[in-house]
Design a protein around this motif. Sequence first.
Motif, mmCIF file in Angstrom:
data_model
loop_
_atom_site.group_PDB
_atom_site.id
_atom_site.type_symbol
_atom_site.label_atom_id
_atom_site.label_comp_id
_atom_site.label_asym_id
_atom_site.label_seq_id
_atom_site.Cartn_x
_atom_site.Cartn_y
_atom_site.Cartn_z
ATOM 1 N N THR A 83 0.822 -1.203 0.000
ATOM 2 C CA THR A 83 0.000 0.000 0.000
ATOM 3 C C THR A 83 0.857 1.254 0.000
ATOM 4 O O THR A 83 0.399 2.328 -0.364
ATOM 5 N N PRO A 131 4.300 1.367 -3.805
ATOM 6 C CA PRO A 131 4.102 1.957 -5.135
ATOM 7 C C PRO A 131 4.246 3.468 -5.156
ATOM 8 O O PRO A 131 4.762 4.033 -6.111
ATOM 9 N N ALA A 160 2.012 2.917 -14.763
ATOM 10 C CA ALA A 160 1.227 2.525 -13.599
ATOM 11 C C ALA A 160 -0.177 3.101 -13.663
ATOM 12 O O ALA A 160 -1.150 2.475 -13.227
ATOM 13 N N GLU A 161 -0.327 4.311 -14.214
ATOM 14 C CA GLU A 161 -1.635 4.935 -14.326
ATOM 15 C C GLU A 161 -2.527 4.163 -15.290
ATOM 16 O O GLU A 161 -3.723 4.017 -15.074
ATOM 17 N N ASN A 162 -1.946 3.674 -16.364
ATOM 18 C CA ASN A 162 -2.720 2.986 -17.380
ATOM 19 C C ASN A 162 -2.907 1.505 -17.085
ATOM 20 O O ASN A 162 -3.700 0.845 -17.730
ATOM 21 N N ALA A 163 -2.165 0.955 -16.153
ATOM 22 C CA ALA A 163 -2.275 -0.463 -15.811
ATOM 23 C C ALA A 163 -2.239 -0.593 -14.289
ATOM 24 O O ALA A 163 -1.190 -0.806 -13.698
ATOM 25 N N LYS A 164 -3.375 -0.439 -13.676
ATOM 26 C CA LYS A 164 -3.463 -0.501 -12.227
ATOM 27 C C LYS A 164 -3.057 -1.883 -11.731
ATOM 28 O O LYS A 164 -3.443 -2.904 -12.280
ATOM 29 N N GLY A 165 -2.243 -1.903 -10.688
ATOM 30 C CA GLY A 165 -1.786 -3.166 -10.121
ATOM 31 C C GLY A 165 -0.439 -3.612 -10.626
ATOM 32 O O GLY A 165 -0.024 -4.746 -10.375
ATOM 33 N N TYR A 166 0.282 -2.719 -11.313
ATOM 34 C CA TYR A 166 1.595 -3.053 -11.866
ATOM 35 C C TYR A 166 2.612 -1.975 -11.478
ATOM 36 O O TYR A 166 2.258 -0.839 -11.180
ATOM 37 N N PHE A 226 2.235 -5.997 -9.010
ATOM 38 C CA PHE A 226 2.540 -5.736 -7.607
ATOM 39 C C PHE A 226 2.780 -7.068 -6.884
ATOM 40 O O PHE A 226 2.099 -8.061 -7.142
ATOM 41 N N LYS A 231 -2.918 -11.083 -16.831
ATOM 42 C CA LYS A 231 -1.814 -10.317 -16.254
ATOM 43 C C LYS A 231 -0.533 -10.504 -17.058
ATOM 44 O O LYS A 231 0.205 -9.548 -17.313
ATOM 45 N N THR A 276 -0.543 -8.657 -20.234
ATOM 46 C CA THR A 276 -0.303 -7.237 -19.987
ATOM 47 C C THR A 276 1.190 -6.958 -19.871
ATOM 48 O O THR A 276 1.693 -5.957 -20.395
#
Length: 231
Positions: free
Chosen positions: A58, A61, A75-81, A97, A218, A221
């Motif tokens: 949390t 990132p 990171a903005e375009n692929a949340k969770g990476y 992540f 994933k 991606t």
Amino acid sequence: MLSAQQLPCIPRTQLGLCTNGRFQKGVPFIVRAEQISAPSTSLQDKAGRRQILAAGLTIAPLVLLSCQKSTAFAAENAKGYLPVTDKKDGYSFIYPFGWQEVVIEGQDKVYKDVIEPLENVSVTVFPTNKEDIRDLGSPQEVAEALIKKVLAPPSQKTKLLTAAEHDVDGKAYYTFEFVAQAPNFTRHALSTIVIGNGKFYTLTTGANERRWGKMKDKLNTVIDSFKIFNV
């Protein structure tokens, strides 16, 4: 059919064994399970480790992205990476992540899941005198040669599932999907390869076959995010 002799010679310490410009069999998988596997743990231990990872991620990132503003868009375009940019060798990609960086001889970058070690991504970079990946042959020819001679050892039964070419900013990339079956597991993998900057780049990611259905989006991606740039 592309022969092993036509592939750029990869040093012994990198993707394969090379003697007099020829690939030799007996090459370990690009990221061998025994090289990256975590010690066996109980289900309780695994649950505890996942809780620790979730708590730490949390905050991590935010710190990382503040240091890598040039790749914040990823990171903005692929949340969770999380993004990776190698300015020396000229490439970038994102990874999920929770995966941790590990050091493996012959690999430029490796990130893996600490609970499921077959879920990982690795990048290799080595010199070549070729200027375009198409100089080596068609996507299927190059993919089959790499899988059989470099990405899996002779003891594993391999099968190429798909191979295709796509263009990014005028540069040709080959992307392919394959499985490599060992006695105690089956690895389902994706690779993308490209030539630029006088270098041959390979990014490979994958998972245990039993988790492919959960992980394939994933991993695709990750594959789609790989780009090279001039250095």
